[in-house]
Motif scaffolding. Structure first.
Motif, short mmCIF file in Angstrom:
data_model
loop_
_atom_site.label_atom_id
_atom_site.label_comp_id
_atom_site.label_asym_id
_atom_site.label_seq_id
_atom_site.Cartn_x
_atom_site.Cartn_y
_atom_site.Cartn_z
N VAL A 180 0.85 -1.19 0.00
CA VAL A 180 0.00 0.00 0.00
C VAL A 180 0.89 1.24 0.00
O VAL A 180 1.70 1.43 0.91
N GLY A 181 0.76 2.08 -1.02
CA GLY A 181 1.51 3.32 -1.09
C GLY A 181 0.78 4.43 -0.35
O GLY A 181 -0.28 4.86 -0.78
N GLY A 182 1.35 4.84 0.78
CA GLY A 182 0.75 5.92 1.55
C GLY A 182 1.77 6.97 1.90
O GLY A 182 1.68 7.61 2.94
N GLU A 183 2.76 7.16 1.00
CA GLU A 183 3.90 8.02 1.32
C GLU A 183 3.76 9.44 0.77
O GLU A 183 4.76 10.14 0.57
N GLY A 184 2.54 9.89 0.53
CA GLY A 184 2.31 11.29 0.22
C GLY A 184 2.45 11.68 -1.24
O GLY A 184 2.49 10.83 -2.14
N ILE A 185 2.56 12.99 -1.48
CA ILE A 185 2.48 13.52 -2.83
C ILE A 185 3.66 13.14 -3.71
O ILE A 185 3.56 13.20 -4.94
N TYR A 186 4.76 12.72 -3.11
CA TYR A 186 5.92 12.32 -3.90
C TYR A 186 6.00 10.80 -4.08
O TYR A 186 7.06 10.27 -4.42
N SER A 187 4.91 10.12 -3.87
CA SER A 187 4.87 8.66 -3.90
C SER A 187 5.34 8.08 -5.24
O SER A 187 4.78 8.35 -6.29
N LYS A 188 6.39 7.27 -5.16
CA LYS A 188 6.86 6.54 -6.34
C LYS A 188 5.94 5.35 -6.63
O LYS A 188 5.79 4.93 -7.79
N VAL A 189 5.35 4.82 -5.57
CA VAL A 189 4.42 3.70 -5.75
C VAL A 189 3.21 4.16 -6.57
O VAL A 189 2.74 3.46 -7.48
N ALA A 190 2.71 5.37 -6.28
CA ALA A 190 1.56 5.90 -7.01
C ALA A 190 1.87 6.05 -8.50
O ALA A 190 1.07 5.70 -9.36
N LYS A 191 3.06 6.58 -8.79
CA LYS A 191 3.45 6.75 -10.19
C LYS A 191 3.55 5.40 -10.90
O LYS A 191 3.12 5.25 -12.05
N GLN A 192 4.11 4.40 -10.19
CA GLN A 192 4.32 3.09 -10.82
C GLN A 192 3.00 2.35 -11.03
O GLN A 192 2.73 1.86 -12.13
N VAL A 193 2.17 2.30 -10.00
CA VAL A 193 0.95 1.50 -10.11
C VAL A 193 -0.05 2.12 -11.09
O VAL A 193 -0.82 1.40 -11.74
N ALA A 335 -1.07 10.22 -1.60
CA ALA A 335 -0.47 9.49 -2.72
C ALA A 335 -1.50 9.27 -3.82
O ALA A 335 -1.15 9.20 -5.00
N ALA A 336 -2.76 9.18 -3.45
CA ALA A 336 -3.84 8.95 -4.42
C ALA A 336 -4.51 10.24 -4.85
O ALA A 336 -4.95 10.39 -5.99
N HIS A 337 -4.60 11.21 -3.91
CA HIS A 337 -5.37 12.43 -4.19
C HIS A 337 -4.91 13.58 -3.29
O HIS A 337 -5.36 13.72 -2.16
N SER A 338 -4.01 14.40 -3.79
CA SER A 338 -3.57 15.58 -3.06
C SER A 338 -4.61 16.68 -3.20
O SER A 338 -5.21 16.85 -4.27
N MET A 339 -4.84 17.43 -2.12
CA MET A 339 -5.83 18.50 -2.16
C MET A 339 -5.26 19.79 -1.60
O MET A 339 -4.36 19.79 -0.77
N THR A 340 -5.83 20.89 -2.05
CA THR A 340 -5.48 22.19 -1.49
C THR A 340 -6.06 22.26 -0.08
O THR A 340 -6.92 21.45 0.29
N PRO A 341 -5.65 23.25 0.73
CA PRO A 341 -6.22 23.35 2.08
C PRO A 341 -7.64 23.89 2.10
O PRO A 341 -8.29 23.87 3.14
N ALA A 342 -8.13 24.40 0.96
CA ALA A 342 -9.47 24.96 0.92
C ALA A 342 -10.52 23.91 1.31
O ALA A 342 -10.56 22.83 0.73
#
Length: 409
Positions: A180-193, A335-342
């Motif tokens: 499970v990739g849960g390492e944030g906005i720079y996730s390499k797992v997210a890019k790969q999967v 890693a799946a969905h970065s959001m603004t603070p709004a």
């Protein structure tokens, strides 16, 4: 297969989403390992206080044991009032009515106009919040022995009957049933999967987190406050803070605030976001030097060592993309969905991910065929709605506009 012979679930990153997922597995005695690139839990600043939604609180309560949940709930602050009060930074005047629906989508704005300001309360008519660091510490409880610090995951490798994490030094983890990739906005797992379909954009907007003793907030009083300054030369600056009455008389307690600004207003030295402390504090003080006297103590009395920069990012505004499902690998949280603070919905959505995936794994007694596909199908619905809402509000509040040519992180 019992837990003694099962291969572990491999979790990348030791942030909120990863640790809450681990709590589900810990409670169900499903083996897991967490790999975190930082050297320890206090390696970097933990960030601003989080407002917890109804859905988030329900997810946390469903995941933790009753005793653990009670500790969590007792740690949360409860602030009276159901919405933001907007204040003019220069005059100090309450401009709530004038700014009540700023950034709110039209349909929701029409609905709220019938019943008052946007409701931020989540339980018992109170706005419930917790410092990110405290939340992480509570989610870490019991998982300490399963965290492998200083392990930077840069990808994964599928095996005949499982998966391994691949680290920056070229070494690999033990074989796991699932990763499970849960390492944030720079996730390499997210890019790969996702084969590059998960994209995080740099909006250009920047912010600063800060803290000050409760005594600095006395002129504000209890409430959820949004301070707006539209007279900054290069754009607009806002500050949000949550002042809880029950802590107001304890000077040893610090309340947090977070400042955000349109692109070009806040610039860390050398664009180095790892710099914390005085450089960030000095910029915050410079931007607020002409603010009303009721706000000045937040900066004059700030704990300069706790000041930190942050970069405002956002996933593809249309929502979480589709990608061919990989049965043994998926992603959660930023890693799946970065959001603004709004709207303050990023962390709340990440917690929902953890609770959903954790429940599916617990119901199956561990990894089973189809779990990641079901999780991703359900996650895309609520997370895409959250991303669209977050971007829509940020577009109006910050003037952010994203397209396929926008820079990515």
């Amino acid at each position: 297969m019992d837990s003694a012979t099962r291969k572990p679930i491999l979790i990348c990153g030791a942030g909120l989403a990863s640790l809450l997922l681990a709590q589900s597995l810990l409670r169900a005695k499903i083996p897991f390992l967490i790999f975190e690139r930082d050297a320890g839990v206090s390696f970097r600043a933990q960030g601003y206080r989080l407002r917890l939604s109804r859905e988030c609180l329900d997810a946390v309560e469903a995941t933790l044991t009753p005793d653990h949940w009670q500790r969590f709930w007792d740690t949360c602050g409860k602030t009276a009032g159901v919405g933001f009060a907007a204040l003019d930074a220069i005059t100090g005047n309450d401009v709530t009515e004038a700014r009540k629906y700023e950034g709110t989508p039209g349909q929701q704005r029409d609905h709220e106009a019938k019943g008052g300001r946007m409701d931020l309360s989540s339980r018992d008519g109170k706005v419930v919040g917790i410092a990110r660091g405290e939340m992480r510490e509570l989610f870490m409880s019991g998982c300490e022995n399963y965290v492998r610090w200083s392990h930077h995951v840069t990808g994964y490798e599928l095996t005949g009957s499982g998966v391994r994490a691949v680290f920056a030094d070229g070494s690999k983890s033990v074989e796991g049933e699932m990763l499970v990739g849960g390492e944030g906005i720079y996730s390499k797992v997210a890019k790969q999967v996702s084969n590059g379909k998960i994209v995080t954009y740099d909006t250009g907007a920047r912010g600063i987190h800060g803290k000050a003793s409760t005594t600095a907030y006395r002129d504000l009083g209890e409430g959820v406050w949004r301070v707006v300054d539209e007279r900054v030369p290069n754009g607009k600056v806002f500050l949000i803070t949550n002042v809880r009455a029950n802590d107001m008389d304890d000077p040893s307690v610090e309340f947090g605030w977070t400042m955000g600004a349109q692109p070009g207003v806040i610039a860390p030295p050398n664009e180095d976001y790892a710099i914390i402390g005085k450089p960030a504090a000095d910029i915050a003080k410079s931007l607020t030097k002409d603010w009303h006297s009721k706000f000045k103590p937040l900066f004059d009395k700030m704990n300069e060592a706790e000041a930190a920069f942050w970069k405002i990012t956002c996933s593809t505004p249309t929502g979480v993309p589709d990608w061919p499902n990989e049965p043994r690998v998926t992603v959660i949280g930023d890693a799946a969905h970065s959001m603004t603070p709004a709207g303050g919905i990023g962390a709340n959505t990440a917690v929902r991910d953890s609770a959903l995936l954790g429940r599916l794994l617990v119901e199956a007694g561990g990894y089973a065929e189809g779990i990641t596909e079901r999780y991703e199908r359900e996650m895309r619905v609520y997370a895409s709605e959250a991303v669209r809402s977050s971007y829509g509000m940020a577009k109006m509040q910050f003037g952010i506009v994203l397209d396929e040519k926008s820079p990515t992180v």
